[in-house]
Motif scaffolding. Structure first.
Motif, PDB file in Angstrom:
ATOM      1  N   SER A 210       0.823  -1.203   0.000  1.00 47.89           N
ATOM      2  CA  SER A 210       0.000   0.000   0.000  1.00 47.89           C
ATOM      3  C   SER A 210       0.859   1.256   0.000  1.00 47.89           C
ATOM      4  O   SER A 210       0.519   2.263  -0.640  1.00 47.89           O
ATOM      5  N   PHE A 211       2.003   1.212   0.701  1.00 42.09           N
ATOM      6  CA  PHE A 211       2.923   2.350   0.721  1.00 42.09           C
ATOM      7  C   PHE A 211       3.517   2.593  -0.665  1.00 42.09           C
ATOM      8  O   PHE A 211       3.583   3.737  -1.137  1.00 42.09           O
ATOM      9  N   VAL A 212       3.950   1.523  -1.320  1.00 43.43           N
ATOM     10  CA  VAL A 212       4.529   1.650  -2.666  1.00 43.43           C
ATOM     11  C   VAL A 212       3.477   2.147  -3.656  1.00 43.43           C
ATOM     12  O   VAL A 212       3.764   2.997  -4.519  1.00 43.43           O
ATOM     13  N   ILE A 213       2.251   1.635  -3.549  1.00 41.92           N
ATOM     14  CA  ILE A 213       1.181   2.055  -4.462  1.00 41.92           C
ATOM     15  C   ILE A 213       0.923   3.542  -4.326  1.00 41.92           C
ATOM     16  O   ILE A 213       0.846   4.280  -5.333  1.00 41.92           O
ATOM     17  N   SER A 214       0.803   4.029  -3.106  1.00 42.27           N
ATOM     18  CA  SER A 214       0.542   5.460  -2.889  1.00 42.27           C
ATOM     19  C   SER A 214       1.691   6.309  -3.422  1.00 42.27           C
ATOM     20  O   SER A 214       1.469   7.349  -4.054  1.00 42.27           O
ATOM     21  N   ALA A 215       2.945   5.877  -3.183  1.00 44.09           N
ATOM     22  CA  ALA A 215       4.102   6.655  -3.636  1.00 44.09           C
ATOM     23  C   ALA A 215       4.165   6.729  -5.161  1.00 44.09           C
ATOM     24  O   ALA A 215       4.469   7.781  -5.732  1.00 44.09           O
ATOM     25  N   ILE A 216       3.869   5.618  -5.833  1.00 46.32           N
ATOM     26  CA  ILE A 216       3.922   5.622  -7.301  1.00 46.32           C
ATOM     27  C   ILE A 216       2.805   6.481  -7.890  1.00 46.32           C
ATOM     28  O   ILE A 216       3.008   7.186  -8.886  1.00 46.32           O
ATOM     29  N   VAL A 217       1.626   6.434  -7.291  1.00 47.08           N
ATOM     30  CA  VAL A 217       0.533   7.298  -7.760  1.00 47.08           C
ATOM     31  C   VAL A 217       0.915   8.760  -7.591  1.00 47.08           C
ATOM     32  O   VAL A 217       0.662   9.599  -8.481  1.00 47.08           O
ATOM     33  N   VAL A 218       1.531   9.110  -6.459  1.00 46.42           N
ATOM     34  CA  VAL A 218       2.009  10.480  -6.252  1.00 46.42           C
ATOM     35  C   VAL A 218       3.022  10.853  -7.330  1.00 46.42           C
ATOM     36  O   VAL A 218       2.986  11.956  -7.893  1.00 46.42           O
TER      37      VAL A 218
END
Length: 345
Positions: A210-218
């Motif tokens: 979930s952390f990686v997903i949020s960072a990539i979307v940002v």
């Protein structure tokens, strides 16, 4: 050379970006000599000028708080009347108290666990599994936006430099930039979620999915201002400067570090400031949908909770989100001034 991204309106540089929201004290006159003693009159004049400059913002904030306090009780919601400034401040204090209590419980947990391990009644150490507090989620959001911003900068700056130096490359990627730039983070999230879930298959990854997903979307939503500003700044370099580089027969690396980067640095930092602001705004929506612990998830959980304090807590989170965004912009402005000072030195 044609201007990079001709169809894209150039983003304002640091010379044109209005930055008068927070007045700053400016010492008048010429700089004093090192040996000259400080004049109390000048210090008092600077303090008086600063006080006059701060008067309007302070009055505006107090007027807003007074208007909020008067109108809030008149707005009824499903959870009761809209909280006023005092109720929101009380919930802020309550959230801080919860953070302190959680830290005390964590310390007691590890102390008791160490005692059991030392006594031989427990062989394996466990991590504290308490729910994250509001401040923990603030730090998680800051780490997420930092990772997304770094990835966006590493991706956008080289492409922007290449687009500014090569009209053909600029023309090739300009349609892609125009198409991808307005895409919402809500559209990117399902794609990123599926790709990351298929890539990270470990049961205990170094970074949570979930952390990686949020960072990539940002990253995907915030890289465009930096890319565009870098391309515009690179394409605006004085052609005589580039001709000097050709006369001196500078290699591509020397040309990049000695001529291109110093000249386009103000544009790059302006784009980075804009990208950081966009990334912070995108982060909240990404955390809500990805259920990554952070401010977005905190707001969503409080909305789902529906308690009598939920609305006040959500409003306090909104204020914190705004203050953090403001502080991040000030930090980037300070980094920009520091880098520009070294560039001119």
């Amino acid at each position: 050379m044609a201007t990079a991204f001709a169809e894209i309106e150039p983003v304002e540089t640091e010379k044109t970006v209005a930055d008068t929201a927070i007045p700053q004290a400016v010492s008048g006159g010429k700089p004093a000599e090192a040996a000259a003693p400080a004049v109390p009159g000048k210090a008092m004049a600077a303090a008086a000028k600063f006080a006059r400059g701060m008067m309007a913002p302070v009055l505006g904030i107090f007027a807003f708080l007074a208007l909020w306090a008067i109108l809030a009780p008149q707005v009824d919601t499903s959870l009761g009347a809209l909280p006023g400034p005092l109720e929101v401040a009380e919930q802020g204090v309550a959230l801080y108290d919860e953070w302190q209590a959680s830290n005390e419980a964590k310390a007691e947990f590890y102390a008791a666990q160490d005692a059991r391990i030392a006594a031989g009644t427990q062989a394996i150490a466990f991590n504290y599994a308490g729910p994250p507090t509001f401040l923990d989620q603030v730090f998680t959001s800051l780490k997420t936006v930092a990772l997304g911003f770094i990835l966006a900068t590493l991706f956008a700056v080289p492409i922007g430099l290449a687009a500014g130096l090569s009209p053909m490359f600029n023309a090739a990627i300009n349609p892609l930039v125009q198409i991808m730039k307005p895409v919402s983070p809500l559209a990117w999230l399902p794609i990123v979620t599926m790709v990351v879930s298929a890539t990270i298959t470990s049961a205990d990854p170094m970074l949570a999915k979930s952390f990686v997903i949020s960072a990539i979307v940002v990253m995907l939503c915030s890289l465009w201002p930096t890319l565009i500003n870098t391309a515009v700044g690179t394409a605006s370099i004085d052609k005589d400067l580039l001709n000097v580089g050709r006369v001196l027969k500078l290699g591509w690396f020397a040309k990049l570090t000695k001529l291109v980067l110093p000249s386009s640095l103000p544009y790059i930092f302006t784009g980075m400031r804009l990208s950081l602001g966009v990334g912070w705004m995108v982060l909240i929506a990404a955390e809500m949908l990805a259920q990554n612990p952070g401010l977005g998830k905190f707001v969503w959980d409080e909305f789902q909770n529906g308690s009598s304090q939920s609305l006040a807590r959500i409003m306090f989170a909104v204020i914190v989100i705004g203050l953090i965004g403001f502080l991040l912009d000030r930090i980037m402005m300070g980094v920009e001034k520091f880098a520009s000072r070294n560039r001119l030195a």
